[in-house]
Design a protein around this motif. Sequence first.
Motif, mmCIF file in Angstrom:
data_model
loop_
_atom_site.group_PDB
_atom_site.id
_atom_site.type_symbol
_atom_site.label_atom_id
_atom_site.label_comp_id
_atom_site.label_asym_id
_atom_site.label_seq_id
_atom_site.Cartn_x
_atom_site.Cartn_y
_atom_site.Cartn_z
ATOM 1 N N SER A 63 0.246 10.256 -8.623
ATOM 2 C CA SER A 63 -0.033 10.001 -7.204
ATOM 3 C C SER A 63 -1.339 9.248 -7.046
ATOM 4 O O SER A 63 -1.431 8.261 -6.297
ATOM 5 C CB SER A 63 -0.098 11.307 -6.420
ATOM 6 N N PHE A 64 -2.352 9.717 -7.756
ATOM 7 C CA PHE A 64 -3.650 9.044 -7.702
ATOM 8 C C PHE A 64 -3.531 7.613 -8.223
ATOM 9 O O PHE A 64 -4.047 6.674 -7.602
ATOM 10 C CB PHE A 64 -4.685 9.829 -8.509
ATOM 11 N N LEU A 65 -2.826 7.438 -9.331
ATOM 12 C CA LEU A 65 -2.634 6.099 -9.887
ATOM 13 C C LEU A 65 -1.847 5.201 -8.916
ATOM 14 O O LEU A 65 -2.207 4.036 -8.714
ATOM 15 C CB LEU A 65 -1.900 6.187 -11.225
ATOM 16 N N ALA B 196 1.925 4.165 -3.364
ATOM 17 C CA ALA B 196 1.732 5.612 -3.240
ATOM 18 C C ALA B 196 3.059 6.352 -3.375
ATOM 19 O O ALA B 196 3.147 7.370 -4.077
ATOM 20 C CB ALA B 196 1.074 5.933 -1.903
ATOM 21 N N PHE C 80 -3.498 0.377 -3.218
ATOM 22 C CA PHE C 80 -4.708 -0.100 -2.548
ATOM 23 C C PHE C 80 -5.163 -1.424 -3.145
ATOM 24 O O PHE C 80 -5.590 -2.330 -2.422
ATOM 25 C CB PHE C 80 -5.803 0.955 -2.650
ATOM 26 N N TYR C 81 -5.050 -1.564 -4.471
ATOM 27 C CA TYR C 81 -5.406 -2.827 -5.120
ATOM 28 C C TYR C 81 -4.509 -3.963 -4.627
ATOM 29 O O TYR C 81 -4.988 -5.056 -4.310
ATOM 30 C CB TYR C 81 -5.308 -2.690 -6.640
ATOM 31 N N ILE D 110 -1.670 5.451 -5.647
ATOM 32 C CA ILE D 110 -2.524 5.116 -4.503
ATOM 33 C C ILE D 110 -3.499 4.011 -4.883
ATOM 34 O O ILE D 110 -3.718 3.067 -4.120
ATOM 35 C CB ILE D 110 -3.250 6.377 -3.999
ATOM 36 N N CYS D 111 -4.071 4.110 -6.085
ATOM 37 C CA CYS D 111 -5.010 3.068 -6.542
ATOM 38 C C CYS D 111 -4.299 1.714 -6.683
ATOM 39 O O CYS D 111 -4.832 0.682 -6.257
ATOM 40 C CB CYS D 111 -5.644 3.475 -7.868
ATOM 41 N N VAL D 112 -3.118 1.713 -7.271
ATOM 42 C CA VAL D 112 -2.375 0.462 -7.450
ATOM 43 C C VAL D 112 -1.975 -0.117 -6.087
ATOM 44 O O VAL D 112 -2.090 -1.326 -5.854
ATOM 45 C CB VAL D 112 -1.137 0.687 -8.345
ATOM 46 N N LEU E 139 0.832 -1.200 0.000
ATOM 47 C CA LEU E 139 0.000 0.000 0.000
ATOM 48 C C LEU E 139 0.871 1.256 0.000
ATOM 49 O O LEU E 139 0.683 2.162 -0.829
ATOM 50 C CB LEU E 139 -0.925 -0.018 1.220
#
Length: 86
Positions: free
Chosen positions: A64-66, A39, A72-73, A68-70, A35
């Motif tokens: 940054s958004f990408l 980020a 979190f996935y 965080i998504c990766v 996680l």
Amino acid sequence: MAAKEPREQSDGSELGTTARQMRAAQPYINAVWKLVGGAVVGVLGGYWLDRKLGSGPWLLVGLSFLGICVGFYGFLREMARLGKRK
């Protein structure tokens, strides 16, 4: 001074209590690193590309958004895998 011999536990292992607890926590620590790592890589990559290309904060925000998504996935996937194991 004699070398300290590892004591055998009741379950047959030679690990101490702390070592067994760390071994049990290791999959959860790996999930948290996934996680955080996603980020951090996104933020640093976006910052670096913004400085190289002079594109302002847009690549920093987007990557940054990408990231965080990766991250979190990866975290959720690891948690699901741990849930199936039990």
